[in-house]
Design a protein around this motif. Sequence first.
Motif, PDB file in Angstrom:
ATOM      1  N   ALA A 109      67.357   3.326  50.984  1.00  0.00           N
ATOM      2  CA  ALA A 109      67.274   2.686  52.293  1.00  0.00           C
ATOM      3  C   ALA A 109      68.013   1.353  52.264  1.00  0.00           C
ATOM      4  N   TYR A 110      68.768   1.102  53.331  1.00  0.00           N
ATOM      5  CA  TYR A 110      69.533  -0.143  53.453  1.00  0.00           C
ATOM      6  C   TYR A 110      69.042  -0.915  54.672  1.00  0.00           C
ATOM      7  N   ASN A 111      68.721  -2.193  54.464  1.00  0.00           N
ATOM      8  CA  ASN A 111      68.307  -3.067  55.556  1.00  0.00           C
ATOM      9  C   ASN A 111      69.493  -3.969  55.921  1.00  0.00           C
ATOM     10  N   PRO A 112      70.144  -3.727  57.050  1.00  0.00           N
ATOM     11  CA  PRO A 112      71.320  -4.532  57.418  1.00  0.00           C
ATOM     12  C   PRO A 112      71.009  -6.004  57.650  1.00  0.00           C
ATOM     13  N   LEU A 113      69.793  -6.316  58.083  1.00  0.00           N
ATOM     14  CA  LEU A 113      69.446  -7.712  58.372  1.00  0.00           C
ATOM     15  C   LEU A 113      69.321  -8.542  57.098  1.00  0.00           C
ATOM     16  N   SER A 114      68.771  -7.955  56.054  1.00  0.00           N
ATOM     17  CA  SER A 114      68.624  -8.675  54.775  1.00  0.00           C
ATOM     18  C   SER A 114      69.735  -8.322  53.798  1.00  0.00           C
ATOM     19  N   ASN A 115      70.531  -7.298  54.154  1.00  0.00           N
ATOM     20  CA  ASN A 115      71.630  -6.824  53.298  1.00  0.00           C
ATOM     21  C   ASN A 115      71.101  -6.395  51.926  1.00  0.00           C
ATOM     22  N   LYS A 116      69.943  -5.730  51.925  1.00  0.00           N
ATOM     23  CA  LYS A 116      69.328  -5.292  50.677  1.00  0.00           C
ATOM     24  C   LYS A 116      69.049  -3.789  50.689  1.00  0.00           C
ATOM     25  N   TRP A 117      69.012  -3.222  49.472  1.00  0.00           N
ATOM     26  CA  TRP A 117      68.770  -1.795  49.276  1.00  0.00           C
ATOM     27  C   TRP A 117      67.413  -1.564  48.623  1.00  0.00           C
ATOM     28  N   ASN A 118      66.893  -0.356  48.832  1.00  0.00           N
ATOM     29  CA  ASN A 118      65.646   0.047  48.202  1.00  0.00           C
ATOM     30  C   ASN A 118      65.758   1.520  47.815  1.00  0.00           C
ATOM     31  N   VAL A 119      65.422   1.833  46.567  1.00  0.00           N
ATOM     32  CA  VAL A 119      65.449   3.223  46.096  1.00  0.00           C
ATOM     33  C   VAL A 119      64.107   3.876  46.400  1.00  0.00           C
ATOM     34  N   LEU A 120      64.149   5.056  47.008  1.00  0.00           N
ATOM     35  CA  LEU A 120      62.935   5.755  47.434  1.00  0.00           C
ATOM     36  C   LEU A 120      62.777   7.070  46.669  1.00  0.00           C
ATOM     37  N   THR A 121      61.695   7.785  46.972  1.00  0.00           N
ATOM     38  CA  THR A 121      61.430   9.060  46.292  1.00  0.00           C
ATOM     39  C   THR A 121      62.572  10.049  46.530  1.00  0.00           C
ATOM     40  N   PRO A 122      63.174  10.567  45.477  1.00  0.00           N
ATOM     41  CA  PRO A 122      64.303  11.493  45.638  1.00  0.00           C
ATOM     42  C   PRO A 122      63.905  12.775  46.372  1.00  0.00           C
ATOM     43  N   MET A 123      64.910  13.442  46.927  1.00  0.00           N
ATOM     44  CA  MET A 123      64.681  14.738  47.556  1.00  0.00           C
ATOM     45  C   MET A 123      64.222  15.767  46.521  1.00  0.00           C
ATOM     46  N   PRO A 124      63.368  16.694  46.911  1.00  0.00           N
ATOM     47  CA  PRO A 124      63.018  17.788  45.982  1.00  0.00           C
ATOM     48  C   PRO A 124      64.231  18.630  45.610  1.00  0.00           C
ATOM     49  N   THR A 125      65.183  18.733  46.551  1.00  0.00           N
ATOM     50  CA  THR A 125      66.377  19.546  46.329  1.00  0.00           C
ATOM     51  C   THR A 125      67.618  18.702  46.552  1.00  0.00           C
ATOM     52  N   GLY A 126      68.315  18.325  45.484  1.00  0.00           N
ATOM     53  CA  GLY A 126      69.559  17.587  45.641  1.00  0.00           C
ATOM     54  C   GLY A 126      70.577  18.443  46.374  1.00  0.00           C
TER      55      GLY A 126
END
Length: 304
Positions: A109-126
């Motif tokens: 996830a990318y927050n344009p206001l803070s210009n920061k990223w966050n890694v979240l739970t991966p998809m079950p199926t890449g």
Amino acid sequence: MKKRRIILFLLIAFIFSGVFAQKIEWKEKAKLPQPMRGAAVSCNNNIYFMEAHSKVSGVYEYNVVEDTWKKTTNMITRGWNVSLVEINGLIYVIGGAGGARGPLDRLEAYNPLSNKWNVLTPMPTGRQHNTSCVVNDKIYVMGGITKSSTTNKVVKTDKNEVYNPKSNSWQTLSPLPMPCESSIISAVGNNIYVLCGDVLWKYDTLSDTWETKKNCPVWISILLGSTIINDKIIFPGGQNKDEKAVSSVYIYNTTNDTWIKSTNLPKPIQIGGIATLNSKIYMIGGNDTDFNKYDTVYEGTLVE
């Protein structure tokens, strides 16, 4: 004889009135900083374009009012053919191609206001070669190309998975009617429309059921998104069955299950960023049949 002429006149009038109602006026806007292909999404009244690149995947912000571009950051995970959606001011980056790594299970996830990223739970199926959409603040990912657990080769998938940002978790739902390599999915209300080549399905998110709709007049694939205006799904460009980039634009009306060919793009474009903002269509970058990249940006207005 007179009756036949009247019927013919009414039929012609109906056809041409439909064509006029679906006309799109295309206008060229400020170019990208450099020729690129990639995906796009609107967020906070701006448009964000994420470059498809195996080494450096840049993120670029387009200010629609000022008609200007600027680079903001790079994606965490490099790659291409990613899928983008927006929920409550956050941009979610899903899947994509990772070269030797194969189809990616990435969810960031990318927050344009803070210009920061966050890694979240991966998809079950890449997966790659698919798009995603949002219904009731949940992200749906359907079809695409994944990797076989037995042969380690890429294969088409019928997987239908949904992500809930509130719980940061995934759920597997009723699969597509058949595996689909380049699924283009679009949400209208509680329904999701899935275009697989020239086959169109409707998925009811409330009942977890599928229904076949009217086929598209042509084959469309390698399209990194669609736009939705007034319950009409607009598919600009993409690739045909002969693997050629096309300039054609088709519109599907969800209210009466009909297709119509609209005004062509100024040139054939595939793997370009597609976004909607303020009832305008944006086609950003991309490339031609021979994968020569574009820096062009086109704004389309649907003329009713």
